[in-house]
Design an enzyme around this catalytic site. Structure first.
Site, mmCIF file in Angstrom:
data_model
loop_
_atom_site.group_PDB
_atom_site.id
_atom_site.type_symbol
_atom_site.label_atom_id
_atom_site.label_comp_id
_atom_site.label_asym_id
_atom_site.label_seq_id
_atom_site.Cartn_x
_atom_site.Cartn_y
_atom_site.Cartn_z
ATOM 1 N N GLU A 259 1.009 2.744 7.318
ATOM 2 C CA GLU A 259 2.326 2.703 6.658
ATOM 3 C C GLU A 259 2.101 3.159 5.231
ATOM 4 O OE1 GLU A 259 5.174 2.140 7.921
ATOM 5 O OE2 GLU A 259 4.677 1.290 9.860
ATOM 6 N N CYS A 293 8.582 1.091 -0.827
ATOM 7 C CA CYS A 293 8.241 2.384 -0.226
ATOM 8 C C CYS A 293 9.498 3.118 0.222
ATOM 9 C CB CYS A 293 7.293 2.184 0.939
ATOM 10 S SG CYS A 293 7.899 0.946 2.095
#
Ligand code: NAD
Length: 524
Positions: A259, A293
């Site tokens: 990720e 993010c």
């Protein structure tokens, strides 16, 4: 024992060793945790050695043998208790989250604690169905049957960043446990205390103590974890470190989930509800001080609405109260967790201004001892500026004027990253159509960020934003080995294609093949 409000240096090493449940040989060096809003020392944890990491993996492996053999229903029921214990200590957890990461109390509750509690409850309820054996209808061999079954991988190594020090790793830990694995977590060196507190709550929830271990340290400790015999790696962090993790896992043939970074574009169409779009973009760019993010990292506003949108976003930004949430003050934007990230944000903003962008609001470090950067809005941005191409990971919203939605989508896709993206329009069908053209793991129409809080939806990126998914049935099954069993449905003495090969068998097979595959596809 809970983490006291401010720990004297040295006391945390004891807490770290007790919490990790791994023999406490003196580690080389220590890591300090500070309150980024004040600079105050919160505590120290050991920089653990490869030998200690290996011992943690071995202890988790021993415990996993029994845990993994239990039915998923039992594992799910036992892990569900974690949510209750988390709620018993919710104030204490919020307090430490605020002090160690600089975020606001509302963010600590809404973006961390509730996300974990809901994820635990969701998977406790649905994992037995998701991990039940799954039949595969066979196409040709009708006299046989196949099914998939999902087997725990063993020990999952989780390596985590600092921006959501509870929600990201503990969500992944809980999913791994329900899937039947042992876990060793290496939290970020910037926010280690939260991970240690989270493990104390795990022990209080009466879960097997050795099954989940925390090892503290810097990048070398993360690298040692990959080298310590883990069976799966879940890494969340930057693209640069993700490449190293992928290479190390590849060398050892360890499967992994990555990720990585994001550069989420927001496409604002001519028919957008501008009040909603502006509030969403302001929150999506400034929440958690922009250290998400999935943060709105660039805005493409269609010419017809650009000025009205900018005016609204700037108004939102001016009204925000920034400050030290650990003081008890009511603030909207907190401190930035990591000092080096403040320098990165400053460099990107200065670079954009030097290249011709216009500063609408903010643009500077905050005053005082803490690590603050003012909520910043830039206009007149161009696609070739670093601020539009590199991950900012701070409270900055760069805006670019575009001719139409086609140009916006083309520019949104002109990036090496593809984690999240956003579209604003009143026409829902057109919104979905545009969303499907944008290269991102998730595209939201008329909203931002929120799907991380939906454990039932997949989270993960395309392009350099990552490999694999966390959350959802996809993420849960990745934490298992998917194995296949094929068995007979009716007893037969032999298969026709076995020895001896006979001309008669060949002719019969050929006739059958012509009959089956010689027809047009739609006549079958
Ligand atoms: P980072 O890559 O610097 O560090 C992440 C973790 O990796 C830390 O625990 C670090 O100690 C460890 N590490 C460093 N070198 C290592 C090595 N060689 N081997 C193994 N582990 C190593 O990232 P960060 O600064 O902590 O986090 C910010 C980044 O994380 C941003 O790019 C952000 O976009 C990304 N992120 C992505 C998601 C997502 O879901 N895709 C979520 C949060 C953050």
């Amino acid at each position: 024992m809970r983490v006291p409000p401010t720990m004297a240096a040295g006391t945390v090493a004891r807490m770290g060793s007790a919490a990790t449940n791994v023999s406490a040989k003196p580690a080389d060096g220590k890591i300090t945790s500070i309150n980024p809003a004040t600079g105050a020392l919160l505590g120290e944890v050991p920089d653990q050695t490869p030998a200690e990491v290996r011992a943690a993996v071995e202890a988790a492996r021993q415990a996993q043998r029994e845990w993994g053999a239990r039915p998923v229903e039992e594992r799910a029921r036992r892990v569900a208790r974690y949510a209750e214990v988390l709620m018993v200590h919710v104030e204490e957890v919020i307090d430490l989250l605020v002090r160690e990461s600089g975020k606001t109390r509302l963010e600590a509750l809404g973006m961390e604690v509730i996300v974990v509690a809901d994820l635990v409850r969701y998977f406790a309820k649905h994992a037995p169905r998701m991990l039940a054996p799954e039949p595969i209808p066979l196409h040709l061999l009708k006299h046989r049957a196949s099914y998939l079954h999902f087997v725990p991988r063993g020990v999952v190594g989780i390596i985590a960043p600092w921006n959501f020090p509870l929600a990201i790793p503990i969500g992944e830990v809980m999913m791994s446990l329900i899937a039947g694995n042992g876990v060793v977590l290496k939290p970020s060196e910037v926010t280690p205390l939260i991970a240690l507190l989270a493990r104390e709550l795990y022990v209080e929830a009466d879960l097997p103590p050795d099954l989940f271990q925390v090892v503290t340290g810097r990048g070398a400790t993360g690298a040692a974890l990959i080298d310590a015999g883990i069976d799966y790696c879940v890494f969340t962090g930057s693209v640069a470190t993700g490449r190293k993790v992928a290479a190390a896992c590849g060398e050892r043939l360890i499967p992994y989930t990555l990720e990585l970074g994001g550069k989420a574009p927001a496409v604002v169409c001519a028919d957008a509800d501008l009040d909603r779009a502006a509030q969403a973009i302001a929150w999506g760019g400034f929440a958690n001080a922009g250290q998400v993010c999935a943060s709105v990292e660039r805005v493409y506003a269609v010419d017809a609405v650009h000025d009205a949108l900018v005016e609204r976003i700037v108004r939102c930004a001016r009204e925000l109260r920034q400050g030290d949430a650990s003081s008890g003050a009511e603030v909207d934007v907190g401190a930035m967790a990591w000092d080096q990230q403040v320098a990165t944000v400053e460099r990107l903003v200065d670079g954009a201004l030097a290249a011709g962008a216009k500063l609408e609001v903010g643009g500077k470090r905050g005053s005082g001892p803490g690590q603050f950067f003012q909520p910043t809005v830039l206009t007149g941005c161009r696609q070739d500026m670093d601020v539009m191409r590199k991950e900012i990971f701070g409270p900055v919203i760069p805006i670019m004027r575009v001719a139409d939605e086609d140009e916006a989508v083309r520019l949104a896709n002109d990036s090496h990253l593809g984690l999240l993206a956003y579209v604003f329009t009143r026409d829902r069908e057109r919104g979905k159509w545009l969303a499907e053209r944008i290269e991102a793991g998730t595209v939201m129409v008329n909203d931002v960020l929120a799907t991380y809080a939906c454990p039932e939806t997949p989270w993960g990126g395309v392009k350099r934003s990552g490999i694999g998914r966390t959350h959802s049935i996809l993420g849960l099954r990745d934490l298992c080995e998917t194995r296949h069993v094929n068995h007979d449905r009716i007893a037969m003495p032999r298969e026709v294609w076995w020895y001896p090969y006979r001309l008669g068998t060949f002719r019969a097979l050929l006739r059958g093949a012509k009959l089956m595959f010689g027809k047009r596809f739609w006549q079958c």
